[in-house]
Write an enzyme that holds these catalytic residues in place. Structure first.
Site, PDB file in Angstrom:
ATOM      1  CB  SER A   1     -56.379 -19.010  40.192  1.00 25.76           C
ATOM      2  OG  SER A   1     -57.754 -19.515  40.026  1.00 25.76           O
TER       3      SER A   1
ATOM      4  CD  GLU B   1      -2.988  -0.946   0.053  1.00 26.62           C
ATOM      5  OE1 GLU B   1      -3.153   0.221  -0.257  1.00 26.62           O
ATOM      6  OE2 GLU B   1      -3.353  -2.047  -0.644  1.00 26.62           O
TER       7      GLU B   1
END
Length: 803
Positions: free
Chosen positions: A470, A90
């Site tokens: 319940s 690079e």
């Protein structure tokens, strides 16, 4: 000759003027761009967009959110060979230029003029960092000029190593990976330090064209680029002949790896994500926050497993509903088969398959990946034809009586071994939720909001408003204890006819369809006698009872002002119900459940407590005084006391009887004496619940359809929900040794008769020891001075009454 000299002089002069003019113009243009470029300080403080990561309390990764996959590393943590490869391919003059490689730019300019394109950019590593941080990727000369100017600024503000470190962490490398550590995970599922030479070369070759030439999207081009990197390393003497040859011969092994999670808890992860998003917005996906939840990984795994098993068990109890679909295609046409099978979703171990052939003893089916599996008749015995929620057809005597070629069915494996046995199954219609809390802190220990998050993201634990049936009765009984009743009080369970403006003529009846005479409250709750709850509510008054229920977190505006409230005709979420039960479990304190224990930034600094999913102002003050968030006594003390310690003790004592001799007896399998609980079944069996606890953990389980419908007349809370609760708590309670409950100072015990409720002696064969709030213990005579069903007015206490 003189003419030629004059001409050359003019040309040179014009060229100099032209170049000077162009230089001045370029300088002026560059100066106009400078104000819009980042400052030196901005460059120095460049942030890295790091995803949000969510962990369990024991640091197991649950989820990662963010558009950029990034794992920041320092320059020292990067393999030296990777640095060599990047510089070689690079920017081989990186440590020698000032941010711009002018000879490289000249070469690129000449190449672009010749090719009449802009394919050559000659970007240095510094320029690439500038482009990635601040500029768009458009190929224009203006952008190139900005890169150059910004590169000069960066070179003045940062060292070469700092720039290279930014490059390692910022550069885009394909498939949402930013930085080389993230790319190592995405392509190889490895840490950067563990990569081989060809893998390092592969990553180093990505920056040139990461989207197009990565090893997943284009393996051939990626391999060519890798080999170029390897040759450059060899030329520079970074690898020898043997390493070069071996690396070039290595196959391309890259495959896409998603972020590996250690713990499957998608409902919980989404809850945490939403809490944080509501506080921070989109920034939460880029700030690199590490969020530690209250969830325990082992408990969460138990929750996932037991809820799925319970749903499967319910589903098989009601028979086979038929194939999920039908295909008239050749299974050998792999492309068409794969396309057609996309319509049918898998769910973890549950796989969609097309029946290829069937016979008496089993059938063969083809999975979506083309694999054919055999399923035996013995795994199909549950597959009686579904008729209604209450009835099924005959047990199958052959596989061909159940499935036929072309049917799309579901099969599941019992292991991942080569000798896997495949079982016949189906995708359940029913769903449910499980939520478990620490009642002393409000921490959510485990939560599952359904059968499979990826099939339905609806979180039933937090979003499903359902009637508790319940499961509301213990709170009614707590209100009764607050108004003069005791566990030994006698209340009639005989038939009753009620007329009022809201409900008209109402004839409530007990779940068992049986009627009882005067029944002690302890026994009445253990048998879940509806008629006793109705009479208690009527005796206390609806307004008085609603005021008491509000202390547990029930919303008064959502509670029906009718006697049906005593049977759970309101609506609650499972997590809301569990939070209400935590009040009874912890001795009377109301604590909001919370999920987020700790938040830290990428540097490990803790974020303020006000980002937690609860009101934590007092917790923050407590922390400043030296207490930790894990201090249970501190957190419990921050809760509001909403009922007395005595009331919580008496209510919990009655609820223990539910397990010892009532509807929750399946929990006796756990062999514990410190458990209390309550089943819940709603009208027409549309919802099934079980909530149970000891002093350390409260767990609520809910089973029902997303569009409420009849579960089946045998599918009570004891049948559908309680077995899941038992399976889950069997594992969790291993961490909590049984402890003897302390008896509050104002609680006394007396020997009373099981039938009459009168005080008796220890010699009475019908006698047993009962608890009472001091002042409510019985005398030797039964009090009968209150008329049947006479309601209490206001906050006056109701005496023990024989109804």
């Amino acid at each position: 000759m003189k003419f030629l000299f004059t001409l050359v002089t003019k040309v040179v002069s014009l060229s100099v003027v032209f170049c000077a003019t162009m230089g001045i113009g370029l300088a002026i243009y560059a100066a106009s761009l400078l104000p819009n470029l980042p400052t030196v300080e901005q460059i120095r403080e460049i942030p890295l967009n790091v995803p949000l990561r969510i962990y369990s309390s024991d640091e197991k990764l649950i989820a990662e959110y963010g558009n950029e996959r990034r794992i920041p590393v320092t320059l020292d943590e990067a393999p030296p060979l990777l640095i060599d490869a990047l510089l070689a391919t690079e920017d081989d003059r990186f440590y020698h230029h000032t941010g711009v490689d002018f000879p490289g730019i000249a070469r690129a300019l000449i190449s672009n003029i010749r090719s009449q394109s802009r394919s050559q950019g000659a970007s240095t590593i510094t320029m690439q960092v500038a482009r990635n941080f601040f500029l768009n990727p458009e190929k224009t000369y203006t952008r190139k000029l900005k890169e150059m100017l910004l590169a000069f600024n960066m070179e003045r503000a940062l060292t070469k190593d700092e720039i290279l470190e930014l490059y390692l962490n910022k550069i885009f490398l394909g498939h949402r990976s930013y930085g080389f550590a993230a790319a190592a995970q995405v392509y190889y599922g490895e840490e950067l330090k563990n990569l081989s030479v060809p893998e390092i070369a592969m990553l180093a070759g990505l920056p040139k064209a990461p989207s197009r030439d990565n090893p997943i999207s284009n393996p051939k081009r990626a391999e060519q680029r890798r080999d170029y990197v390897l040759r450059r390393l060899h030329t520079l003497g970074k690898i020898d002949d043997f390493a070069l040859e071996k690396a070039q011969q290595a196959p391309v092994t890259a495959t896409q790896h998603v972020a590996d999670v250690d713990l499957q808890a998608p409902f919980v992860a989404e809850m945490a994500r939403q809490i944080l998003f509501d506080k921070l917005g989109d920034a939460v996906y880029e700030s690199g926050l590490n969020v530690v939840l209250t969830i325990r990984s082992d408990y969460q795994q138990f929750a996932n497993q037991t809820l799925r098993k319970g749903i499967f068990d319910y589903d098989e109890r009601h028979g086979y509903r038929g194939p999920a679909g039908k295909l008239e295609i050749d299974p050998n046409d792999s492309e068409l088969f794969a396309t057609e099978m996309e319509e049918f979703e898998d769910s973890q171990e549950l796989k969609a398959a097309m029946v290829v052939s069937s016979g008496k003893e089993g059938f063969v089916a083809q999975l979506r990946n083309g694999e054919q599996v055999s399923v035996s008749l013995k795994t199909m015995q549950w597959a009686r034809p579904y008729l209604t929620a209450n009835s099924m057809g005959e047990k199958p005597d052959s596989a061909s009586a159940v499935v036929a070629p072309g049917d799309i069915v579901y099969v599941k494996s019992n292991s991942e071994d080569d000798d896997t046995e495949w079982h016949f199954s189906q995708m359940p219609d029913v769903s449910g939720a499980l939520v478990s809390l620490d009642p002393n802190t409000g921490e959510i220990l485990a939560l599952s909001g359904g059968f499979d998050y990826y099939l339905s993201k609806f979180n039933r634990a937090t979003q499903a408003l359902r009637q508790p049936g319940s499961n509301i009765k213990p709170f009614i009984y707590s209100a009764a204890m607050e108004h003069g009743f005791s566990p030994g009080s006698l209340v009639s369970a005989a038939p009753i006819v009620i007329e009022d403006d809201l409900e008209g003529v109402w004839r409530p009846e007990n779940y068992s369809k049986q009627f009882f005479g005067p029944t002690r409250l302890r026994k009445a709750l253990s048998l879940s006698l509806n008629l006793v709850s109705v009479r208690l509510l009527r005796a206390m008054g609806i307004d008085t009872t609603i005021d008491h229920l509000a202390k547990f977190g029930f919303e008064p505006d959502q509670l029906p002002r009718a006697l049906s409230l005593s049977l759970g005709s309101t609506q609650v979420t499972p997590i809301g119900l569990a939070s209400s039960y935590a009040v009874i479990a912890n001795g009377g304190y109301k604590l909001a459940p919370y999920l987020i224990r700790e938040i830290s930034d990428p540097d490990g600094n803790q974020v303020d407590f006000d980002l937690l999913g609860k009101d934590t102002e007092e917790i923050a003050e407590s922390v400043e005084e030296g207490n930790t968030p894990e201090d249970k006594d501190t957190l419990r003390g921050l809760g509001d006391r909403v009922i007395s310690e005595e009331n919580a003790f008496l209510t919990r004592s009655i609820m223990k009887q539910v397990i010892l001799s009532g509807t929750g007896q399946k929990a006796l399998r756990l062999g514990r004496n410190d458990l209390a609980g309550k089943t819940g079944t709603t009208n027409d069996y549309k919802d099934a619940w079980f909530s149970g606890f000891n002093s350390d953990v409260i767990t609520t389980v809910y089973i029902g359809f997303d569009e409420p419908e009849h579960l089946g007349r045998r599918e009570s809370g004891a049948s559908a929900a309680l077995p899941i609760w038992v399976d889950f708590m069997e594992e969790v309670l291993k961490d909590f040794p049984e402890k003897e409950a302390s008896i509050p100072e104002n609680i006394v015990s007396r020997m009373i008769n099981k039938t009459t409720g009168e005080a008796t002696s220890s010699q009475d064969p019908e006698g047993y020891q009962e608890y009472f709030l001091t002042g409510t213990e019985p005398t030797n005579a039964i009090q009968t001075n209150v008329a049947e069903d006479t309601p209490a007015s206001g906050s006056e206490s109701v005496s023990e009454t024989l109804f």
